[in-house]
Each structure stands twice: as C-alpha cells, then as structure tokens.
Scaffold this active site. Sequence first.
Site, short mmCIF file in Angstrom:
data_model
loop_
_atom_site.label_atom_id
_atom_site.label_comp_id
_atom_site.label_asym_id
_atom_site.label_seq_id
_atom_site.Cartn_x
_atom_site.Cartn_y
_atom_site.Cartn_z
CE LYS A 176 8.33 28.82 16.96
NZ LYS A 176 7.75 27.90 18.13
CG HIS A 206 14.97 26.28 20.03
ND1 HIS A 206 13.53 26.43 19.73
CD2 HIS A 206 15.13 24.92 20.32
CE1 HIS A 206 13.01 24.99 19.69
NE2 HIS A 206 13.72 24.24 20.13
CD GLU A 244 7.24 18.69 20.03
OE1 GLU A 244 7.58 19.37 21.10
OE2 GLU A 244 6.57 19.63 19.19
CG HIS A 268 11.57 24.59 15.01
ND1 HIS A 268 12.14 25.95 15.25
CD2 HIS A 268 10.81 24.47 15.91
CE1 HIS A 268 11.75 26.43 16.33
NE2 HIS A 268 10.93 25.46 16.94
CE LYS A 363 12.73 16.88 22.16
NZ LYS A 363 11.84 17.69 21.44
P1 NDP Z 1 5.39 32.93 29.13
O1 NDP Z 1 3.99 32.85 28.84
O2 NDP Z 1 5.83 32.24 30.54
O3 NDP Z 1 5.33 34.68 29.34
C1 NDP Z 1 6.64 35.35 29.83
C2 NDP Z 1 6.06 36.40 30.88
O4 NDP Z 1 5.30 37.25 30.17
C3 NDP Z 1 5.26 36.06 31.93
O5 NDP Z 1 6.05 35.48 33.02
C4 NDP Z 1 4.53 37.24 32.12
O6 NDP Z 1 5.24 38.01 33.13
C5 NDP Z 1 4.38 37.97 30.83
N1 NDP Z 1 2.82 37.83 30.29
C6 NDP Z 1 2.61 36.87 29.99
N2 NDP Z 1 1.14 36.86 29.16
C7 NDP Z 1 1.18 38.22 29.37
C8 NDP Z 1 0.17 38.96 29.07
N3 NDP Z 1 -1.03 38.56 28.44
N4 NDP Z 1 0.24 40.44 29.04
C9 NDP Z 1 1.40 40.76 29.60
N5 NDP Z 1 2.37 39.97 29.81
C10 NDP Z 1 2.27 38.76 29.93
O7 NDP Z 1 6.15 32.82 27.97
P2 NDP Z 1 7.55 31.88 27.67
O8 NDP Z 1 8.53 32.39 28.76
O9 NDP Z 1 7.11 30.47 27.83
O10 NDP Z 1 7.96 32.31 26.34
C11 NDP Z 1 8.28 33.59 26.01
C12 NDP Z 1 8.24 33.69 24.42
O11 NDP Z 1 9.19 32.81 24.00
C13 NDP Z 1 6.89 33.53 23.78
O12 NDP Z 1 7.07 34.32 22.76
C14 NDP Z 1 7.10 32.12 23.18
O13 NDP Z 1 6.30 31.74 22.01
C15 NDP Z 1 8.78 31.80 23.02
N6 NDP Z 1 9.31 30.56 23.18
C16 NDP Z 1 9.08 30.03 24.46
C17 NDP Z 1 9.68 28.63 24.47
C18 NDP Z 1 9.65 27.95 25.73
O14 NDP Z 1 10.12 26.91 25.95
N7 NDP Z 1 8.83 28.43 26.84
C19 NDP Z 1 10.18 28.11 23.50
C20 NDP Z 1 10.37 28.66 22.14
C21 NDP Z 1 9.85 30.05 22.15
P3 NDP Z 1 4.53 39.02 34.11
O15 NDP Z 1 3.29 38.72 34.36
O16 NDP Z 1 5.39 39.00 35.27
O17 NDP Z 1 4.77 40.62 33.34
C1 BG6 Z 2 8.84 25.13 19.86
C2 BG6 Z 2 7.48 25.00 19.95
O1 BG6 Z 2 9.58 26.02 18.78
O2 BG6 Z 2 9.72 24.15 19.61
C3 BG6 Z 2 7.05 23.72 20.64
O3 BG6 Z 2 6.65 26.07 20.00
C4 BG6 Z 2 8.14 22.64 20.40
O4 BG6 Z 2 5.94 23.39 20.40
C5 BG6 Z 2 9.54 22.88 20.70
O5 BG6 Z 2 7.64 21.73 21.56
C6 BG6 Z 2 10.35 21.74 20.04
O6 BG6 Z 2 11.48 22.08 20.32
P1 BG6 Z 2 12.67 20.87 20.67
O7 BG6 Z 2 14.04 21.56 20.92
O8 BG6 Z 2 12.04 20.47 22.04
O9 BG6 Z 2 12.77 20.02 19.46
#
Ligand code: NDP
Ligand code: BG6
Length: 524
Positions: A176, A206, A244, A268, A363
């Site tokens: 997402k 999730h 949260e 969610h 939370k």
């Molecule tokens: P990040 O922002 O950490 O990005 C993941 C990787 O993508 C980075 O390490 C980077 O790797 C690459 N990246 C970031 N920005 C760019 C850019 N502008 N152009 C090209 N590459 C880029 O994301 P997350 O790991 O936090 O999340 C990944 C996905 O999962 C997202 O769509 C997020 O919405 C979703 N998500 C994340 C959650 C979380 O808890 N983190 C929870 C729910 C959903 P590199 O530079 O090495 O290529």
């Molecule tokens: C993510 C949202 O999908 O869910 C976050 O992008 C939010 O903003 C999170 O904090 C909440 O998940 P959980 O499992 O911690 O309730």
Amino acid sequence: MSETGAVMDVPVPPPTTIVIFGASGDLTQRKLIPALHTLDVEGRLPPKYAVIGVARSAFDDESFRAHLRAGVQEHARLIHPASDPRIESADAAWPRFASRLHYSRGDYDDPATYRSLARQMLELDEACETCGNHLFYLATPPQLYPVIVAQLGAARLNRQDPPATGQGFTRIIIEKPFGDDLPSARALNDQVHQVFDESQVYRIDHYLGKETVQNIMVFRFGNAIFEPLWNRNYVDHVQITVAESVGVEQRAGYYDAAGVLRDVFQNHLLQLLTLTAMEPPAAFNAKALRDEKVKVLQAIRPLRPDEAATQTARGQYRTYRDEPGVKPNSTTATYAAMRLNVDNWRWQGVPFYLRSGKLLSAKVTEIIVQFRAVPHQLFPQEGDQGPHANFLSFCIQPDEGMNLRFETKLPGAGMRTRSVEMGFHFGEEFGAAALPDAYERLLLDAMIGDASLFARADEIELSWQIIDPIQAAWDRGGEPIAGGWRAETAPPLEFYEKGAWGPPSADRLLAQSGRRWRLGCYRP
Ligand code: NDP
Ligand code: BG6
C-alpha cells in the site's frame, strides 16, 4: 506442533525465490526480513528458498546481511525463543538464514537490472532447487510500482511455467498505498493487469494479517450464539477506532500529500468494516470471502458533499505543521471521524462510526458492536450515563482479545445494576509470544498461494469510491475563507493536542444522535 514448533495444519510452502524491490528500505529491515526469520526459526519455510533484495544502495551480500541482521535483532518476534526448547535459537539459526539472503544492485527503470536479476534467479532456481517458483515483493515508494511491473514484463519475469500446476508459479505482492484515488488505482490495476493475471497479484493490507482481525471471522462464523444478534434488530451502531500515539515520524513527505483518509481509512478501516458487516461466505476461500467483502463495499452509501460537512470530522495535531517535511500552511488531516451507512437488509439504519488519528492518547485499535438498550428499563442503574446497553469489543491491539459488557445486580438490598465485563485475552490464553506478526502470516500465504487475506482489484476500487467524495469535499472546503471554512462541503479542520482523543467535532458527530465514543478494552 512439529518438532520445530510449526503448526501442522498449515502447509509448508513450496521452494520459492522471493525478490524484494526496495530492499534497502525500512519495511524490509523492520518487517519483511524479521518475519521471514521468525518463520524460518519456527520451521515454517520450505527446506529450499532464497531471498534476493534489489535496490540502488551500495550493498553487497555481506553488508546487506549485516544491515538485515540489525533489523532482525531489534524486530523479530522469536529472537529469544529460549522459552520454547523446540524452537531453534535465533543466533544458531542466523548463519543458515543469512546464507539465503542475496543482494542485487540496480536502478528500477534499467533493463540491465532485470537481466542481471533473471540470471541470478535462474542460478538460484538451479542451485537452490526452487523449481522456478518466484514471488516478487514491491517494497518501494508507490510511484515505482508501474515502472517495476513494466520492467518485469519486458524481461518476461512475469511468466508462469507451466501455469496452474502449482509449480513454477510467479506472484507479485504490492504494498500500500495502491493508488491515491479511484482513477490512479484503476490506472495501476490496468498497468498491473497488462503484465500479471489477477490471480498472480497479492495487494497487501497488513491489517488482514493481524491475528485478531482474522478472529473477527472466527468469532462470527465459528460460533452459533452471536450471529442471530448481528443485525439491525439488535445492533444500535458499530464503532471502529484506529488510534495511534505516534505522529508522522519520518514519513512526513508521503503523509502530507496523503492524509489520514488515504493512509488508513481507504484500506485498514474499510477492511475492518467489511469483516464486521459481511454475510457468512459459503466457504473460507479467497473468492468466496472477497466476494462477500465486495458486497459490503457496494452497499456503503457514498457521502454527498453536503453530508461530508455534517457526517465527518477532521483534525490536525497542533504541532503537525512544525514537523520536518510538512508544508507550513498544510491543511492535511491527521485525524478523521465519519459516519457511514451500509444499505442492505442486515444493516439498514445502523450507523458505522469510524475514527483514526495520529498523536492521540494511546495506540489502540478496537471495534465496538453496541447493542440496543433493553426496550423497557425495569431496574435502576448505577451512574448517570443513560441506559446501559450491552456492547461487545474486539480488541485488535494492543491487548488482543475481546470483552462483552453486560449488566449485573449490585449485591445487597434493592435491584440496582452495574455494567461488568466478561473478557478473553489471547496473551492469557495462549502466551504472550503466540501472536504472529501480520507479515509472517501474509508472506506465508502468498508463498502457499492463498489470496484470502489480500485485497482484490475490485475491493481496492470500491474503497476509493467511498473515500474519494469525502476527500474531494474536504479539498474543496479545505481553504480557509472569510469567516471560517466552506461549511457546505467540509467540516472545520480543528487542531487537537497531543494525547487527546481527537478534536471536539468528533465527539459532536456522535452526540448528534445521543451517542458517544467508547473503548471497551483500553485501560489507561
Ligand atoms: P522506503 O522509503 O524506505 O523506500 C524503500 C526503498 O526504495 C529505499 O530504501 C530506496 O532504495 C528506494 N527509494 C526510496 N525513494 C526512492 C525514490 N524516490 N526513487 C527511487 N527509489 C527510491 O519505503 P519503506 O520501506 O518504508 O516502504 C516501502 C513501501 O511499503 C512503501 O510503498 C510504503 O508505503 C509501504 N509501507 C511501508 C510500511 C513501513 O512500515 N515502512 C508500512 C506499510 C506500508 P534505494 O535508494 O536503495 O534504491
Ligand atoms: C500504515 C500507515 O499502513 O499503518 C501508518 O501507513 C500507520 O501511517 C500504520 O501508522 C498503522 O499500523 P499498525 O499495525 O501499527 O496499527
């Protein structure tokens, strides 16, 4: 349980190569690899599997593994399984687990990245005997999803060979947010479907992987005693709270453009609503389950612009505009509450109240099913909060379980009553470490090929159809005008303090009909 602790009624997935795009990121380090590690330690993964991380960052296999080990140590559920001697210790498991992890550096839009990836996958298929089973995971920012999908298609990495035998499968998990409104979600679905068949696509939410969310279905359809009450004849209203205590943290760039409706309501909260409101599916399989959820989404009446003004509330935490990455005059809502109606026989006239916000008091995620009050009050009640109606709370997190609130006689003379609770808590019944992380369940299901807990294309689009009119009304009314806000389409954007339960308008939303927000599980 097996000797390694694996529950035997869950099949072990076939040998698989998992390819994670964006593997240098937060999700991979904090969630995906710790989940795979726990599954490995529990003996739930196949004897042959491999993980390839793809990203631009300058890792090699060794430094990638060291980076992931830090995430496992901090976030894996079974890092200290000493309490269960059947489960291998995490330290003992690490060398074996680490040997599964590989890194492939490259740009997401460069065909050379995919040629090199294809070579590496082929080598692993042969060396590791993964039988050509491939699971891609898009863990990058969403603007890269179409780019990666198109490149996978161009490199013919989308192929299943042979299809439908269960061997040689290719699947793709997409994180997402899936679009940021209906047109963009449709466009993304179209782009994905040009390369992958819908049966290959696993759109993750999730929340569906959370044990207590799945338990809503077991509670409703595994017990005979509650379902007869689960309708407009007995239920007064339903409340769903996703509160949260944290703010936007490091994600202000994304969040300021998205806001609370797109971030958690479209996915969610609406998923929780569908599971609470749906009809019993004919069987527990992906099609039957998702068909029923879709019927609920189709029955939710989208709010008209004038209703958006009166049936929703929005807020922003007071210090939000000071967060790095947030526009100084941002009108992005970090809190929302709304009243939705489900127009079908079961729920006609029963409001569903949804609320969620950041930097709130605690939370806590809960669903309250508030039953009607008794038709005639025979007994005097303690307190002065009006008739005490029974309610059932699903405690999704943090104290997973459920509570039923009912009336009992106060001991002694007279017939005064008091509300008391009957509760069940997973931790007390099954032990604190028993609840798997959502990503453990979802990764395993995707490897097995069970899409029940993933969103189908039509679910995503219907959810946006419900959220878009509200977001549009808010956006139209979002700019301050002389004397306040465009009250015909948008409720005022109210500030709320850290540690509150949201803005006062959220309370007024329920007070209009003599109701109030409640929490049945949360104990301050
Ligand atoms: P990040 O922002 O950490 O990005 C993941 C990787 O993508 C980075 O390490 C980077 O790797 C690459 N990246 C970031 N920005 C760019 C850019 N502008 N152009 C090209 N590459 C880029 O994301 P997350 O790991 O936090 O999340 C990944 C996905 O999962 C997202 O769509 C997020 O919405 C979703 N998500 C994340 C959650 C979380 O808890 N983190 C929870 C729910 C959903 P590199 O530079 O090495 O290529
Ligand atoms: C993510 C949202 O999908 O869910 C976050 O992008 C939010 O903003 C999170 O904090 C909440 O998940 P959980 O499992 O911690 O309730």
